[in-house]
Design a protein around this motif. Structure first.
Motif, PDB file in Angstrom:
ATOM      1  N   THR A 740       0.647  -1.052  -0.306  1.00 13.83           N
ATOM      2  CA  THR A 740      -0.168   0.402  -0.072  1.00 13.83           C
ATOM      3  C   THR A 740       1.041   1.367  -0.172  1.00 13.83           C
ATOM      4  O   THR A 740       0.365   2.182  -0.943  1.00 13.83           O
ATOM      5  CB  THR A 740      -1.006  -0.185   1.117  1.00 13.83           C
ATOM      6  N   GLN A 741       2.304   1.456   0.988  1.00 16.23           N
ATOM      7  CA  GLN A 741       2.687   2.436   0.455  1.00 16.23           C
ATOM      8  C   GLN A 741       4.191   2.315   0.155  1.00 16.23           C
ATOM      9  O   GLN A 741       4.810   1.112   0.462  1.00 16.23           O
ATOM     10  CB  GLN A 741       2.968   3.057   2.050  1.00 16.23           C
ATOM     11  N   LEU A 742       4.902   3.284  -0.548  1.00 15.63           N
ATOM     12  CA  LEU A 742       6.324   2.967  -1.066  1.00 15.63           C
ATOM     13  C   LEU A 742       6.623   4.573  -0.486  1.00 15.63           C
ATOM     14  O   LEU A 742       5.993   5.077  -0.514  1.00 15.63           O
ATOM     15  CB  LEU A 742       6.228   3.190  -3.056  1.00 15.63           C
ATOM     16  N   GLY A 743       8.199   4.504  -0.609  1.00 19.38           N
ATOM     17  CA  GLY A 743       8.975   5.646   0.271  1.00 19.38           C
ATOM     18  C   GLY A 743      10.240   5.525  -0.392  1.00 19.38           C
ATOM     19  O   GLY A 743      10.366   4.379  -0.003  1.00 19.38           O
ATOM     20  N   ARG A 744      10.962   7.049  -0.626  1.00 15.68           N
ATOM     21  CA  ARG A 744      12.290   7.179  -0.628  1.00 15.68           C
ATOM     22  C   ARG A 744      12.730   8.418  -0.246  1.00 15.68           C
ATOM     23  O   ARG A 744      12.083   9.412  -0.774  1.00 15.68           O
ATOM     24  CB  ARG A 744      12.310   6.875  -1.750  1.00 15.68           C
ATOM     25  N   PHE A 745      13.641   8.687   0.985  1.00 15.90           N
ATOM     26  CA  PHE A 745      14.256   9.562   0.524  1.00 15.90           C
ATOM     27  C   PHE A 745      15.701   9.411   0.276  1.00 15.90           C
ATOM     28  O   PHE A 745      16.456   9.378   0.737  1.00 15.90           O
ATOM     29  CB  PHE A 745      14.232   9.805   2.877  1.00 15.90           C
ATOM     30  N   TYR A 746      16.099  10.563   0.103  1.00 13.70           N
ATOM     31  CA  TYR A 746      17.565  11.313  -0.421  1.00 13.70           C
ATOM     32  C   TYR A 746      17.924  12.166  -0.459  1.00 13.70           C
ATOM     33  O   TYR A 746      17.746  12.955  -0.042  1.00 13.70           O
ATOM     34  CB  TYR A 746      17.524  10.571  -2.049  1.00 13.70           C
ATOM     35  N   GLY A 747      19.693  12.619  -0.375  1.00 12.54           N
ATOM     36  CA  GLY A 747      20.249  13.745  -0.616  1.00 12.54           C
ATOM     37  C   GLY A 747      21.784  13.633  -1.165  1.00 12.54           C
ATOM     38  O   GLY A 747      21.966  12.682  -1.460  1.00 12.54           O
ATOM     39  N   THR A 748      22.094  15.105  -1.419  1.00  8.89           N
ATOM     40  CA  THR A 748      23.629  14.569  -1.841  1.00  8.89           C
ATOM     41  C   THR A 748      24.338  15.832  -1.299  1.00  8.89           C
ATOM     42  O   THR A 748      23.378  17.309  -0.677  1.00  8.89           O
ATOM     43  CB  THR A 748      23.074  14.993  -3.512  1.00  8.89           C
ATOM     44  N   PHE A 749      24.951  15.338  -0.510  1.00 11.81           N
ATOM     45  CA  PHE A 749      25.589  16.059   0.518  1.00 11.81           C
ATOM     46  C   PHE A 749      27.588  16.581   0.136  1.00 11.81           C
ATOM     47  O   PHE A 749      28.292  15.414   0.399  1.00 11.81           O
ATOM     48  CB  PHE A 749      25.478  15.793   1.654  1.00 11.81           C
ATOM     49  N   PRO A 750      27.690  17.327  -0.420  1.00 10.86           N
ATOM     50  CA  PRO A 750      29.674  17.768  -0.826  1.00 10.86           C
ATOM     51  C   PRO A 750      30.202  17.199   0.340  1.00 10.86           C
ATOM     52  O   PRO A 750      30.030  18.488   1.232  1.00 10.86           O
ATOM     53  CB  PRO A 750      29.591  19.161  -1.655  1.00 10.86           C
ATOM     54  N   ALA A 751      31.409  16.365   0.329  1.00 11.20           N
ATOM     55  CA  ALA A 751      32.036  16.768   1.174  1.00 11.20           C
ATOM     56  C   ALA A 751      33.711  17.405   0.755  1.00 11.20           C
ATOM     57  O   ALA A 751      34.857  16.578   0.654  1.00 11.20           O
ATOM     58  CB  ALA A 751      31.859  15.399   1.825  1.00 11.20           C
ATOM     59  N   GLY A 752      33.998  18.182   1.008  1.00 16.07           N
ATOM     60  CA  GLY A 752      34.853  19.413   0.450  1.00 16.07           C
ATOM     61  C   GLY A 752      35.423  19.075  -1.129  1.00 16.07           C
ATOM     62  O   GLY A 752      34.279  18.631  -2.060  1.00 16.07           O
ATOM     63  N   LYS A 753      36.177  19.720  -1.429  1.00 18.91           N
ATOM     64  CA  LYS A 753      36.406  19.542  -2.385  1.00 18.91           C
ATOM     65  C   LYS A 753      35.682  18.212  -3.595  1.00 18.91           C
ATOM     66  O   LYS A 753      35.744  19.028  -4.997  1.00 18.91           O
ATOM     67  CB  LYS A 753      38.015  20.260  -3.340  1.00 18.91           C
ATOM     68  N   TYR A 754      36.981  17.418  -2.703  1.00 13.89           N
ATOM     69  CA  TYR A 754      36.473  16.422  -3.943  1.00 13.89           C
ATOM     70  C   TYR A 754      35.801  15.197  -3.494  1.00 13.89           C
ATOM     71  O   TYR A 754      35.831  14.144  -4.439  1.00 13.89           O
ATOM     72  CB  TYR A 754      38.330  15.444  -3.589  1.00 13.89           C
ATOM     73  N   PHE A 755      35.175  15.450  -3.071  1.00 15.43           N
ATOM     74  CA  PHE A 755      33.937  13.873  -2.766  1.00 15.43           C
ATOM     75  C   PHE A 755      32.898  14.518  -2.416  1.00 15.43           C
ATOM     76  O   PHE A 755      32.216  15.505  -1.900  1.00 15.43           O
ATOM     77  CB  PHE A 755      34.139  13.445  -1.278  1.00 15.43           C
ATOM     78  N   THR A 756      31.694  14.173  -2.698  1.00 17.85           N
ATOM     79  CA  THR A 756      30.378  13.881  -2.523  1.00 17.85           C
ATOM     80  C   THR A 756      29.336  12.854  -2.820  1.00 17.85           C
ATOM     81  O   THR A 756      29.510  11.440  -3.493  1.00 17.85           O
ATOM     82  CB  THR A 756      29.162  14.443  -4.474  1.00 17.85           C
ATOM     83  N   LEU A 757      28.443  12.859  -1.239  1.00 17.45           N
ATOM     84  CA  LEU A 757      27.901  11.688  -1.238  1.00 17.45           C
ATOM     85  C   LEU A 757      26.306  11.467  -1.458  1.00 17.45           C
ATOM     86  O   LEU A 757      25.687  12.763  -1.003  1.00 17.45           O
ATOM     87  CB  LEU A 757      27.650  11.439   0.742  1.00 17.45           C
ATOM     88  N   SER A 758      25.978  11.035  -1.823  1.00 20.23           N
ATOM     89  CA  SER A 758      24.096  10.813  -2.138  1.00 20.23           C
ATOM     90  C   SER A 758      23.583   9.534  -1.200  1.00 20.23           C
ATOM     91  O   SER A 758      23.802   8.549  -1.875  1.00 20.23           O
ATOM     92  CB  SER A 758      24.061  10.175  -3.436  1.00 20.23           C
ATOM     93  N   PRO A 759      23.246   9.762   0.116  1.00 21.20           N
ATOM     94  CA  PRO A 759      22.519   8.438   1.167  1.00 21.20           C
ATOM     95  C   PRO A 759      20.838   8.295   0.588  1.00 21.20           C
ATOM     96  O   PRO A 759      20.366   9.801  -0.368  1.00 21.20           O
ATOM     97  CB  PRO A 759      22.883   9.196   2.213  1.00 21.20           C
TER      98      PRO A 759
END
Length: 838
Positions: A740-759
């Motif tokens: 009955t229910q579906l969901g997704r939470f997401y984000g994008t967060f740069p970590a300094g100049k060289y790294f980007t995290l997307s959990p």
């Protein structure tokens, strides 16, 4: 059955160019004091009349874009001025089938009146671009013109984004808030928010941030969509709570196109039988439409349309090599190439993937149930359970696009060799395997004439599938009165199912005044089978053995079908704020009869960033050849099946303010005459396979919620949520296996100049069982994924690390009634990828 895909050699050496050139050309209209330009994508914005200016070749257009970018770098930025007040103009009209964004035809001259800016784009790391013609469009209502006071740039910043483009080495270096502000002021900008219905556009950067490597993984991130794995390992797409596949397992109620070429084959009716999965490393964008869409897209768009657009001759000019590897013995090779030589542009890719598969543990299978039933008679067990699933896969994907003046050509090859997961009747075996090949070619001609923009295509597609199953494993025994029938090699079933499609279509886009854009066209297609063969040592209808393993011609009669289609659609803009689209399509399917599909939709934009949309549409598909003629151990075909139809109503409220985008869509879908077996569940030995038939109706209602918000520094957050309820109209019960229910939470967060995290966190609710199934309801689950990107440390190299199911959550896809367990899904997985741009 285990032949390796043919090797293909690609030659490197193409020229390279910086990404800022492409972005600069797209954003040039956003610079203060610069005139906004009309988009020049011929498919999405047909020219109102032939341009008297000389046509530019693809090579000349690339040089002009380079020259303009270099001139911008050399000249001082003009003083900021308010943007000129836009005049309303009719929206671009779509084509009947999606084509790749780049086109070899000459670029039309800019329109005399700029198209009004619809709204800020949804948060993305790339500039917004018009949706592909597969997204059925309505005239974009014009926003109220407003004047924004010029802002003084901070110290150390350029006066506008265009001036600063040469300083960016990667698209992630661009601040999303600045990017959104610039594109929102473009006179010709259009987004999917201005189209009726719930349309989701997934860009190349969106795919990169999710870490998805296949189309299946991308679809799992979209509201209202879910993808199951069935007993033979094929993907079954679920749209708004209704399975896209109710019979053959190929998602036949969902239309999938690649650069306008239909991937749905005529034997299975869907795309996922011949394409166990599609790679996304070469994709420019994916457009997803929920709801029926047959007026322009054609048969098969019963529940939705998925249009995949790859990089093409006008958007990709470099060499790029990608190497990847991960657990399950997985490795990936991908090479992309694009260049222009004189007036000929070339782009293409080649990818090879191998995975040994997770080899998931199966404690009990379908044969275990049969063994337990025969144990009191003293029959020895034959099940291979406990044992692993057979899910290895080798896949070769190749694509080539050529453009010369008004002509364009595209060819595609897909080859796969894969294990059969559980097996056709959910029994582990020694030789459950597939081998399939799909090849496609098309030639398109497009140009402007006094009547409008005309384009015609000739296309050819061929699909070949060989599947071999241990229907019952070696050692299988059937009691026959006082005697017993023993099968030392098991019960084996093999099929060769091959089909061809040859077709042509012509489409005309014409503007009438300033308020109407009409699209009309005709299609002629011929589908036919060839080289069919079925071999077995068992008569499944009469449930008795055959003298030997050999061909059974009666199971695979030849079949053919001629499809003739006519369609027309009018996009009308009666007021600056209101857009209305109406269309009609007629299809004649030869052996299956004819059908008329209407469509009516509207968009209205209120002041203060509110937009409302509503629409009605109908979709239709004929029964596939497999459903009509080709019986198997799983079900019996039925030559008397009717067309499958669906009707969809949906309404959307959309808010866009200060970067925040929130949309809420309510819908109601009626799927009529759906084709499914007359018995849902596990059939015991001695029972003939169930017969396919048309069911009266499946009703679905629900809500889809999407929200996203970008922040300074390329940070962004968002979520999607779906509340859905689908039920069988005859029984009034919810469809089994659908949460009955579906969901997704997401984000994008740069970590300094060289790294980007997307959990991201994906959540699924519990799934009900079919009536009579004594197993407990399958519980819900949550999966946590992380995609980490390492960039800017080298001018040409980029690394990414993707962690799926980080905490190793156990979860399952639903299996039929009567089986002791559901289908297990993989636990934690790691994939590392390196991309090098030459």
């Amino acid at each position: 059955m285990r032949d390796d895909p043919d090797s293909v050699t690609a030659t490197a050496g193409a020229p390279r160019w910086v990404l800022a050139t492409v972005i600069g050309a797209a954003l040039l209209a956003g610079g203060p004091g610069l005139q906004a330009a009309t988009p020049v994508t011929p498919q999405a914005v047909p020219a109102p009349s032939p341009s008297p200016s000389p046509a530019l070749t693809p090579e000349e257009r690339a040089r002009e874009a380079e020259k303009e970018t270099l001139e911008e770098e050399a000249q001082p930025s003009p003083s900021p001025e308010p943007s000129p007040t836009p005049e309303p103009s009719p929206s671009p009209s779509p084509s009947p089938s999606a084509e790749p964004t780049p086109s070899p035809s000459p670029s039309p001259s800019p329109s005399a009146e700029p198209i009004p800016s619809p709204s800020p784009t949804p948060p993305s790391a790339e500039p917004a671009e018009p949706p592909s013609p597969s997204v059925e469009q309505s005239p974009a209502p014009s926003p109220e013109p407003t004047e924004t006071p010029a802002e003084t740039p901070k110290e150390g910043e350029g006066t506008n984004l265009v001036d600063r483009l040469p300083t960016f080495r990667d698209i992630d270096d661009i601040d999303l808030t600045m990017l959104l502000k610039v594109t929102a002021d473009e006179g010709g900008a259009r987004t999917t928010d201005d189209e009726p219905g719930l349309v989701t556009l997934v860009s190349e950067e969106d795919i990169r941030r999710t870490g998805a490597s296949t189309l299946r993984e991308v679809l799992q991130t979209v509201s209202g969509l879910e993808v199951f794995t069935d007993g033979v390992g094929r993907a079954r797409i679920v749209v708004r709570g209704i399975p896209g596949s109710t019979a053959s397992g190929s998602s036949e109620n969902v239309l999938v196109t690649l650069n306008g070429m239909r991937l749905n084959d005529s034997i299975f009716g869907g795309a996922t039988a011949m394409n166990l999965d599609l790679p996304v490393d070469n994709i420019k964008r994916i457009e997803i439409v929920r709801g029926a869409g047959s007026v322009l897209d054609g048969p098969g768009a019963v529940l939705g349309v998925i249009n995949i657009v790859t990089e093409g001759v006008d958007t990709f000019r470099r060499d790029e090599l990608t190497l990847g590897g991960g657990n399950f013995k997985t490795f990936l090779y991908n090479y992309r190439y694009g260049t222009t030589f004189h007036e000929i542009s070339v782009a293409g890719f080649l990818q090879y993937l191998y995975t040994g598969g997770p080899e998931l543990d199966v404690p009990l299978d379908g044969q275990t149930v049969r063994d337990r039933a025969l144990a009191p008679l003293g029959v020895a067990p034959a099940s291979f359970a406990p044992g692993p699933t057979d899910d290895d896969r080798k896949a070769l994907d190749a694509n080539l696009a050529l453009a010369y003046r008004h002509l364009s050509f595209e060819g595609r090859l897909k080859k796969e060799n894969a294990g059969g997961f559980f097996g056709l009747l959910d029994s582990l075996g020694r030789q459950n395997r597939f081998a399939n090949t799909q090849s496609q070619l098309y030639l398109k001609y497009e140009r402007d004439i006094p009547l409008g923009n005309v384009r015609g295509r000739v296309y050819f597609a061929e699909s070949r599938l060989t599947q071999l199953f241990d229907v019952y494993p070696p050692g299988f025994t059937i009691p026959a009165g006082t005697s017993r029938l023993f099968f030392p090699s098991g019960v084996i079933f093999q099929e060769d199912l091959n089909s061809r499609r040859l077709g042509t279509d012509v489409v005309l886009d014409r503007r009438f005044g300033s308020k109407h854009t009409v699209t009309a066209g005709a299609v002629l297609e011929r589908d036919s089978t060839f080289g069919l063969e079925a071999l077995t040592n068992f008569d499944f209808e009469k449930q008795r053995p055959l003298p030997t393993f050999g061909p059974v011609p009666a199971l695979v009669p030849d079949a053919d079908r001629t499809v003739t289609s006519l369609f027309a659609q009018d996009a009308w803009n009666p007021t600056p704020r209101l857009g209305i689209t109406g269309g009609l399509r007629f299809d004649d399917f030869g052996d299956a009869g004819g059908s008329v599909q209407p469509r009516l939709a509207g968009v209205y934009r209120f002041p203060r960033d509110f937009t409302v949309k509503a629409g009605y549409s109908r979709g239709v598909r004929p029964p596939s050849f497999l459903e009509l003629f080709y019986s198997s151990p799983a079900y019996q075909a039925n030559a008397d099946l009717d067309l499958v139809r669906s009707d969809s109503l949906d309404a959307t409220v959309l808010l866009r303010r200060a970067g925040l985008r929130v949309s809420l869509t309510g819908y109601r879908t009626w799927l009529r005459d759906a084709i499914a077996p007359d018995f849902q569940g596990f059939a015991p030995v001695g029972t003939p396979p169930p017969l396919l038939r048309n069911f009266e109706r499946i009703d679905a209602t629900g809500l889809d919620l999407e929200a996203s918000r970008p922040f300074a520094g390329n940070r962004s957050v968002g979520f999607v949520y779906s509340l859905q309820h689908a039920e069988d109209d005859q029984t009034g019960q919810r469809l089994a296996g659908i949460p009955t229910q579906l969901g997704r939470f997401y984000g994008t967060f740069p970590a300094g100049k060289y790294f980007t995290l997307s959990p991201s966190l994906t959540v699924r609710g519990s799934r009900p069982r079919v009536s009579g199934d004594l197993r407990p309801e399958e519980g819900g689950y949550a999966l946590f994924d992380v995609a980490a990107r390492i960039h800017n440390f080298h001018r040409a190299l980029e690394l990414s690390v993707i962690l799926h199911n980080l905490f190793g959550q156990d979860y399952f896809d639903p299996a039929p009634r009567g089986l002791p367990t559901d289908y297990p899904r993989p636990g934690f997985s790691l994939f590392i990828k390196a991309k090098y741009r030459f």
